[in-house]
Structure formats: C-alpha cells, structure tokens
Enzyme design. Sequence first.
Site, PDB file in Angstrom:
ATOM      1  N   HIS A   1      -7.380   2.733   4.251  1.00 54.43           N
ATOM      2  CA  HIS A   1      -7.053   3.437   5.448  1.00 54.43           C
ATOM      3  C   HIS A   1      -8.272   3.677   6.325  1.00 54.43           C
ATOM      4  CE1 HIS A   1      -3.299   4.504   3.515  1.00 54.43           C
ATOM      5  NE2 HIS A   1      -2.838   5.499   4.420  1.00 54.43           N
TER       6      HIS A   1
ATOM      7  N   CYS B   1     -11.151   2.661   0.461  1.00 51.28           N
ATOM      8  CA  CYS B   1      -9.799   2.926   0.751  1.00 51.28           C
ATOM      9  C   CYS B   1      -9.369   2.286   1.816  1.00 51.28           C
ATOM     10  CB  CYS B   1      -9.512   4.441   1.145  1.00 51.28           C
ATOM     11  SG  CYS B   1      -7.749   4.907   1.555  1.00 51.28           S
TER      12      CYS B   1
ATOM     13  N   ASP C   1       0.931  -1.151   0.157  1.00 51.58           N
ATOM     14  CA  ASP C   1       0.093   0.160  -0.041  1.00 51.58           C
ATOM     15  C   ASP C   1       1.115   1.111   0.179  1.00 51.58           C
ATOM     16  OD1 ASP C   1      -2.451   1.626   0.273  1.00 51.58           O
ATOM     17  OD2 ASP C   1      -1.727   1.793   2.401  1.00 51.58           O
ATOM     18  N   SER C   2       0.246   2.221   0.023  1.00 57.50           N
ATOM     19  CA  SER C   2       1.147   3.794  -0.003  1.00 57.50           C
ATOM     20  C   SER C   2       1.709   3.945   1.574  1.00 57.50           C
ATOM     21  CB  SER C   2       0.167   4.767  -0.362  1.00 57.50           C
ATOM     22  OG  SER C   2      -1.034   4.798   0.506  1.00 57.50           O
TER      23      SER C   2
ATOM     24  N   GLU D   1      -3.088   8.835   7.994  1.00 56.50           N
ATOM     25  CA  GLU D   1      -1.796   8.661   8.218  1.00 56.50           C
ATOM     26  C   GLU D   1      -1.056   9.380   9.361  1.00 56.50           C
ATOM     27  OE1 GLU D   1       1.229   6.398   6.665  1.00 56.50           O
ATOM     28  OE2 GLU D   1      -0.867   6.242   5.685  1.00 56.50           O
TER      29      GLU D   1
ATOM     30  N   CYS E   1      -4.521  -2.035  -1.558  1.00 61.83           N
ATOM     31  CA  CYS E   1      -4.690  -0.368  -1.696  1.00 61.83           C
ATOM     32  C   CYS E   1      -5.501  -0.222  -3.028  1.00 61.83           C
ATOM     33  CB  CYS E   1      -3.432   0.213  -2.177  1.00 61.83           C
ATOM     34  SG  CYS E   1      -3.479   1.897  -2.941  1.00 61.83           S
TER      35      CYS E   1
HETATM   36  N1  DGL Z   1      -4.949   3.060   1.289  1.00 58.57           N
HETATM   37  C1  DGL Z   1      -4.947   3.419   0.001  1.00 58.57           C
HETATM   38  C2  DGL Z   1      -6.187   2.954  -0.819  1.00 58.57           C
HETATM   39  O1  DGL Z   1      -6.907   1.970  -0.520  1.00 58.57           O
HETATM   40  C3  DGL Z   1      -4.000   4.709  -0.582  1.00 58.57           C
HETATM   41  C4  DGL Z   1      -4.662   6.199  -0.039  1.00 58.57           C
HETATM   42  C5  DGL Z   1      -3.564   7.066  -0.308  1.00 58.57           C
HETATM   43  O2  DGL Z   1      -2.491   6.971  -0.421  1.00 58.57           O
HETATM   44  O3  DGL Z   1      -4.041   8.151  -1.059  1.00 58.57           O
HETATM   45  O4  DGL Z   1      -6.576   3.881  -1.891  1.00 58.57           O
END
Ligand code: DGL
Length: 274
Positions: free
Chosen positions: A193, A191, A15-16, A159, A78
């Site tokens: 996150h 997402c 993931d990011s 984050e 992600c």
């Molecule tokens: N967690 C990621 C997603 O599911 C990326 C969020 C990001 O870095 O903008 O899209």
Amino acid sequence: MKKTSSNTAPIGIFDSGIGGLTVANAICKLLPAENIVYFGDTAHLPYGDKSPESIRHYAAKITHYLTEQGCKAIVIACNTASALALETVRDNAGTKIPVINVVDPAVDYLAQHFKGKKVGVIGTKGTVNSRIYVKKINKVEKSIDVAQLATPLLASMIEEGFFNNKISKTIINSYLEKKPLAGIEALVLGCTHYPLIKPEIESFYKKKITILDTSEIVAKAVADVLTKSELLNQTDKSGERQFCVSDYTKGFEESARYFFDDKIKLKEVRLWKE
Ligand code: DGL
C-alpha cells in the site's frame, strides 16, 4: 479444475485490497501483453492485524480460486501474506505454477546495493512481527543493519483514501520520527500500500535517503520467472485485466480506475459467503 500452463493464461495477483495494485500496475507496464486476474480480499482487510493462521487460510482459498481461473503464475502482492503464507500458497498452487512473493526480490536488491548500511523497513504488524526482512537479509548479507518499525495505521488510512492531506502527513511523520529509524540510509516500503504515500515519505526525508518502492523490482522478478519458465505471452496485443474483490467497495473500484483507467472490469467473488 480448469488448469493450464499455456503462455496466454493470466498471471494471478492478490493482496488484501488496493495495495497490490501498485505491483499489478508495475507488472502491466513491464509486461503489457500479459493477462492478469487480480484478487483484492477486501472482506478481510487489513491483513496486517490478523493471525498467521487466518492469513494462511485466506491465502489458500485465494490460491485455489486463482488456479481455477487457469493462472499460470501467482504473485503474492502483499508483504504480510508473503511473510506468513508463502509455503501455503506454494502448496496450494502445486509444483507447475510458479509463485512470486514481494519480499525476496526486495531482499536481493538490498543485498546488492546497500552493503554495510543501515536500512529501515516499515510494514504491517504481521510483517514486522514475523521479522521476515531481518531474517532474509541477515541470511544473504550480514553487513546490512536492518531496523524495522510496524506502522499499522497506514494501510487502512490509504485504503480509506487518506493520503496527501494533513491527517496523513501527521500520522506518517509521527511514525517516521520514531527512534528505530534514526540514521537509516534507505527505507523499504514493506507494504504494497505504501507506494501511494511515497511522495509524503520523500518529503519527510527531504530526498536525503533512498525510499525503496519495490513494485518495479517485483515486476522484474515476475518477468525473470516467466522468461525462465518459458511462460511469457508472446503477442503484440495488450493483455486483459480482470479485477475481483471478496466484498465490493467503492474505494477499491476508484483505486483500480486510478491505476488502470476506466476500462476495468470489477467482479465481486464471494469466496467466503454463500
Ligand atoms: N498490502 C499488504 C502488505 O503488503 C497488506 C496491508 C494490510 O492489509 O494490512 O502487507
């Protein structure tokens, strides 16, 4: 290149940043014997605002790294990368390494459980602009009305450790009050996150609608793929977890410890720096 498809090889997950830890955590709970290598591309966070070309470039390099570590399967933990770089990851992983993304398992779940309903999807700009959920859901179940909303502040906010406080509540509520989401019966956390702010989203909706955290659904999809490919790790020992970041951040280390206790090994892998 050290490539192996043996059962003891790790599952590569990326993931990011910390978002994919929600998926990694669900995988480790469901498949405790599996070894994992997690890659958080903190040098390029957030992915949500980057161009599709950049996301593909990052995903290709991470896939190479994970295959070099001998990973037997790759999980794109992600939504943004699943929406924009699935083919890139598949091409770079090669035909022997199964690739699991986070969108398809969620779409299958919705098609089974929300026929004829209005469903909301919140995610990054990259995910929402790609219309990946709308396209995939329409393909398998036309009766579902999909309303999407980009919520670009949320991943960076999470984050930075901003959740369960006044600031996060104000930001979350001002997104969820927006018109496109009116009348939904379920909300997909599009997402990885967002499971970290699920309690705040639930309290906005007063538990009247289903909030779909897809991490467990994705973990189940990983188990299915490994079972079908006869790649499950058949041991009673618990698996080893290795965490890598492209740029060390204290926040990542703290989050990894929050999910996986103090025994985590965090390594900085400077894929983009000499
Ligand atoms: N967690 C990621 C997603 O599911 C990326 C969020 C990001 O870095 O903008 O899209």
